[in-house]
Design a protein around this motif. Structure first.
Motif, short mmCIF file in Angstrom:
data_model
loop_
_atom_site.label_atom_id
_atom_site.label_comp_id
_atom_site.label_asym_id
_atom_site.label_seq_id
_atom_site.Cartn_x
_atom_site.Cartn_y
_atom_site.Cartn_z
N UNK A 25 16.65 -1.79 9.28
CA UNK A 25 15.32 -2.01 8.99
C UNK A 25 15.85 -3.30 7.79
N UNK A 26 15.55 -4.59 7.62
CA UNK A 26 16.10 -4.98 6.69
C UNK A 26 14.54 -5.31 5.38
N UNK A 27 14.80 -5.83 4.53
CA UNK A 27 13.53 -6.73 3.47
C UNK A 27 12.91 -5.34 2.55
N UNK A 28 12.37 -6.06 1.97
CA UNK A 28 11.75 -5.32 0.50
C UNK A 28 10.30 -4.79 1.71
N UNK A 29 9.77 -3.66 1.21
CA UNK A 29 8.94 -3.22 1.56
C UNK A 29 8.22 -3.48 0.50
N UNK A 30 6.75 -4.21 0.96
CA UNK A 30 5.22 -5.26 0.42
C UNK A 30 4.20 -4.45 -0.25
N UNK A 31 3.92 -2.84 0.71
CA UNK A 31 3.04 -1.97 0.33
C UNK A 31 3.08 -0.48 1.26
N UNK A 32 1.92 0.43 0.73
CA UNK A 32 2.19 1.15 1.13
C UNK A 32 1.10 2.20 1.74
N UNK A 33 0.35 3.08 2.69
CA UNK A 33 -1.17 2.76 3.01
C UNK A 33 -1.17 4.87 2.88
N UNK A 34 -2.04 5.37 2.02
CA UNK A 34 -2.18 6.67 2.04
C UNK A 34 -3.17 7.55 2.05
N UNK A 35 -3.25 8.99 2.46
CA UNK A 35 -4.90 8.80 2.77
C UNK A 35 -5.23 10.77 3.49
N UNK A 36 -6.03 11.07 3.13
CA UNK A 36 -5.92 12.62 4.55
C UNK A 36 -6.41 12.24 5.68
N UNK A 37 -6.61 10.96 6.40
CA UNK A 37 -7.23 10.97 7.30
C UNK A 37 -6.54 9.77 7.79
N UNK A 38 -6.15 8.93 9.48
CA UNK A 38 -5.63 7.63 9.06
C UNK A 38 -7.29 7.09 9.49
N UNK A 40 -9.69 7.42 6.73
CA UNK A 40 -9.85 6.52 5.41
C UNK A 40 -8.43 6.56 4.25
N UNK A 41 -7.41 5.48 4.78
CA UNK A 41 -6.20 5.45 3.99
C UNK A 41 -6.95 4.20 2.42
N UNK A 42 -5.72 4.21 1.66
CA UNK A 42 -6.26 3.61 0.73
C UNK A 42 -4.76 3.00 0.92
N UNK A 43 -4.51 1.10 0.15
CA UNK A 43 -3.57 0.82 0.19
C UNK A 43 -2.80 0.41 -0.88
N UNK A 44 -1.39 0.64 -1.11
CA UNK A 44 -0.94 -0.09 -2.73
C UNK A 44 0.32 -0.44 -2.40
N UNK A 45 0.02 -1.90 -3.63
CA UNK A 45 1.13 -2.80 -3.56
C UNK A 45 2.59 -1.95 -4.21
N UNK A 46 3.52 -2.09 -3.74
CA UNK A 46 4.79 -2.30 -4.79
C UNK A 46 4.86 -3.24 -5.18
N UNK A 47 5.65 -2.76 -6.42
CA UNK A 47 5.48 -4.06 -7.64
C UNK A 47 7.05 -4.97 -7.27
N UNK A 48 6.82 -5.82 -6.91
CA UNK A 48 7.41 -7.63 -6.35
C UNK A 48 6.91 -8.72 -7.59
N UNK A 49 8.25 -9.86 -7.52
CA UNK A 49 7.34 -10.91 -7.89
C UNK A 49 6.11 -11.58 -7.07
N UNK A 50 5.93 -11.48 -5.71
CA UNK A 50 5.43 -11.71 -5.13
C UNK A 50 3.69 -11.32 -5.41
#
Length: 91
Positions: A25-38, A40-50
């Motif tokens: 796997x290559x490249x930066x991670x742009x975002x991730x999702x988290x939550x108690x069940x699939x 009701x996931x919340x999305x968050x972005x990693x800090x990057x210039x883009x």
């Protein structure tokens, strides 16, 4: 993701999940999702210039912008990211 290198650490006031990418796997991670069940996931972005550019571009011009408004937008550059702070430069 690589299971053996991934980790979880939980304390009374914090939880940390360490993730490791698979070797192919290559490249930066742009975002991730988290939550108690699939459903009701919340999305968050990693800090990057883009991601910072995208967020601030939306904040400065929330509706579709004219070309002149886009040209007046500031130049934003992510200089440094640490656990405690983020340093950006705006021109």
């Amino acid at each position: 993701l690589v299971s053996p290198e991934s980790s979880v650490s939980v304390s009374a006031h914090n939880a940390v999940v360490g993730l490791a990418k698979a070797p192919g796997s290559t490249g930066l991670w742009e975002k991730f999702s988290f939550g108690l069940d699939p459903s009701a996931l919340q999305e968050r972005l990693f800090v990057s210039e883009e991601n910072v550019d995208g967020f601030l571009g939306t904040a400065f011009c929330p509706s579709p912008c004219s070309q002149s408004a886009l040209e007046r937008q500031p130049l934003i550059e992510v200089l440094d990211v640490t656990e405690d702070r983020i340093q950006i430069r705006v021109e």
